[in-house]
Design an enzyme around this catalytic site. Structure first.
Site, PDB file in Angstrom:
ATOM      1  N   ASP A 134     -82.408 -56.540 -22.533  1.00 43.98           N
ATOM      2  CA  ASP A 134     -82.445 -57.232 -21.237  1.00 43.98           C
ATOM      3  C   ASP A 134     -82.533 -58.742 -21.440  1.00 43.98           C
ATOM      4  O   ASP A 134     -83.587 -59.269 -21.784  1.00 43.98           O
ATOM      5  CB  ASP A 134     -83.674 -56.719 -20.469  1.00 43.98           C
ATOM      6  CG  ASP A 134     -83.862 -57.411 -19.129  1.00 43.98           C
ATOM      7  OD1 ASP A 134     -82.927 -58.082 -18.660  1.00 43.98           O
ATOM      8  OD2 ASP A 134     -84.965 -57.279 -18.556  1.00 43.98           O
TER       9      ASP A 134
ATOM     10  N   ASP B  57     -77.281 -61.770 -17.180  1.00 41.42           N
ATOM     11  CA  ASP B  57     -78.400 -60.825 -17.276  1.00 41.42           C
ATOM     12  C   ASP B  57     -77.906 -59.418 -17.604  1.00 41.42           C
ATOM     13  O   ASP B  57     -77.429 -58.701 -16.721  1.00 41.42           O
ATOM     14  CB  ASP B  57     -79.174 -60.825 -15.949  1.00 41.42           C
ATOM     15  CG  ASP B  57     -80.366 -59.882 -15.977  1.00 41.42           C
ATOM     16  OD1 ASP B  57     -80.774 -59.451 -17.076  1.00 41.42           O
ATOM     17  OD2 ASP B  57     -80.895 -59.566 -14.893  1.00 41.42           O
TER      18      ASP B  57
END
Ligand SMILES: *[C@@H]1O[C@H](CO)[C@@H](O)[C@H](O)[C@H]1NC(C)=O
Ligand SMILES: *[C@@H]1O[C@H](CO)[C@@H](O)[C@H](O)[C@H]1NC(C)=O
Ligand SMILES: *[C@@H]1O[C@H](CO)[C@@H](O)[C@H](O)[C@H]1NC(C)=O
Ligand SMILES: *[C@@H]1O[C@H](CO)[C@@H](O)[C@H](O)[C@H]1NC(C)=O
Ligand SMILES: *[C@@H]1O[C@H](CO)[C@@H](O)[C@H](O)[C@H]1NC(C)=O
Ligand SMILES: *[C@@H]1O[C@H](CO)[C@@H](O)[C@H](O)[C@H]1NC(C)=O
Length: 409
Positions: free
Chosen positions: A105, A289
């Site tokens: 992440d 992201d």
């Protein structure tokens, strides 16, 4: 609004000069394994992303995603979304290695895992880290960590020192955050064993402060960077320490991170929707992201996009754009490079067809778009829908992010 004709591109790839640090490892590649049964709950995914990034959401959306989870660690609802992470990456923790499937992440900085300490009702039979089974694990005395989201969901626990092996690179004395409590809305995906945060400037949430896992890993890499090559409906790869020329075409188009960026945060300057030759100019900030699946943009841009899609409507109950599934979506292109470059980065329309949307009550065969509003968040969130279309370089040393075209499936 101005008109721009994107033409040829000049990009200079002045990169990968000799590194001053002593590299100890060849570049490594690890797979982002795609869940073949991936079928996101679109509303839950959208609500999670808004919560992560501080976007506002309608009450009905919050209720759908989080109603049973505000502050509780206990009862698990009947809804378990087993297939809501598209890619998971195997990471080995401890000695002998325990393999956990983690979500890499770039939008957070903590390395946290489900463990033998996690509340049993949420753990169920999930694969977890068992510090007692690792000869190299040590509890950090009086350590704690806690991650809070705007909607009240959270994870928290204590922290261990242990060895983490990422695709063969052994990182000793890394900090593994062990979850004791996880709010239910975060714990729905049984395939997910933990999160490996790779955000640019953030520190982890551990007290006392400790270096992030990537920080411990970076001196072992040939170059202080990593790359993501996520693929549409296929496995992807992450690579640490090098750029793999065979994975992209043309040049890498670099964009500097904005000053004081906490995330992989950069400015861009234009967009275009397929079949129109008009480019709209503005000064947007976006973040790359990997931990968000959607592309979430300013409302006016999103509306402009769906205005080009026959039959698309905004479902105002959830603030979600839906369209007739049989409609082919147009491509969406970005003008990247903050006025300095002339590269148009194109996300194919078929990548923007996110998932089917509640057939019965939405009146027929409706799909949810992969571009949605950002709920007034401070920036646009360029998640997997966007990243799948490019080879992306997260250049830690260079404080910049690079995108390149690649053969698309
Ligand atoms: C951008 O495009 C314009 C017009 O096509 C051209 O004059 C300029 O040199 C280009 N700049 C770069 C950096 O490619
Ligand atoms: C957990 O149990 C469920 C059935 O209760 C099963 O479908 C699933 O494969 C199990 N998962 C693991 C990781 O063992
Ligand atoms: C941990 O906390 C206890 C009591 O709160 C304290 O006595 C002890 O000195 C602390 N240990 C460390 C290593 O800080
Ligand atoms: C875009 O806005 C930021 C501040 O919001 C500013 O620092 C930057 O220079 C602007 N870029 C352009 C090309 O105007
Ligand atoms: C969009 O995706 C759905 C499945 O999620 C599929 O049934 C539909 O045919 C797709 N639409 C187009 C135009 O490809
Ligand atoms: C939005 O979608 C939900 C679920 O399909 C439906 O119940 C609701 O009536 C829709 N709202 C509007 C305003 O169309």
């Amino acid at each position: 609004m101005a008109r721009l004709s994107f033409s040829a591109i000049i990009a200079i790839l002045s990169f990968l000069g000799p590194s001053s640090a002593a590299p100890t490892h060849a570049p490594i590649t690890i797979n982002a394994v795609r869940n073949p049964d991936y079928k996101p709950d679109g509303r839950l995914e959208y609500a999670r992303a808004l919560a992560k990034w501080g976007g506002s959401m309608p009450d009905a959306l919050a209720a759908h995603a989080f109603s049973k989870s505000k502050g509780d660690t206990g009862v698990v609802s009947a809804q378990t979304f087993v297939h809501d992470r598209e890619y998971l990456t195997p990471i080995e923790i401890g000695t002998p290695p325990q393999t956990l499937m983690m979500d890499l992440d770039t939008g957070s900085s903590d390395f946290w895992v489900y463990s033998s300490e996690t509340d049993a009702t949420l753990l169920k039979n999930r694969t977890r880290y068992v510090p007692d089974d690792s000869s190299t694990s040590r509890l950090i005395p009086n350590s704690s960590w806690s991650i809070q989201y705007g909607d009240g969901s959270f994870a928290s626990g204590d922290a261990y020192i242990d060895t983490i092996t990422v695709g063969g690179i052994k990182v000793t004395d890394a900090v593994v955050e062990s979850a004791k409590r996880v709010s239910e809305s975060m714990a729905t995906d049984m395939a997910l064993n933990g999160i490996f945060g790779l955000a640019w400037g953030l520190k982890s949430e551990v007290t006392p402060p400790v270096p992030t896992v990537y920080k411990k890993m970076s001196p072992l890499l040939r170059h202080n960077l990593f790359t993501a090559d996520l693929r549409f409906h296929a496995d992807g790869t992450y690579q640490f320490g090098a750029i793999d020329r065979s994975k992209f075409t043309g040049n890498i188009h670099w964009t500097p991170l904005i000053p004081n960026a906490a995330y992989w945060e950069f400015d861009y300057s234009a967009f275009n929707v397929e079949s129109s030759s008009v480019w709209y100019w503005y000064n947007w900030t976006g973040i790359a992201d990997t931990g968000t699946s959607l592309m979430m943009m300013n409302d006016d841009v999103v509306k402009y996009y769906y205005d080009q899609v026959k039959g698309a409507v905004l479902n105002e109950t959830y603030n979600i754009w839906i369209f007739p599934c049989e409609t082919a979506l147009p491509d969406f292109s970005f003008g990247l490079g903050n006025g300095r470059g002339n590269w148009s980065a194109t996300v194919p329309g078929r990548y923007i067809n996110y998932t089917t949307y509640d057939h019965v009550t939405s009146g027929g065969n409706k799909c949810m778009g992969g571009i949605q509003g950002n709920g007034g968040a401070n920036f646009n969130i360029l998640g997997d829908v966007f990243l799948k279309a490019f080879y992306t370089v997260f250049d830690v040393a260079g404080k910049r992010v690079g995108f390149a075209d690649k053969p698309l499936n």
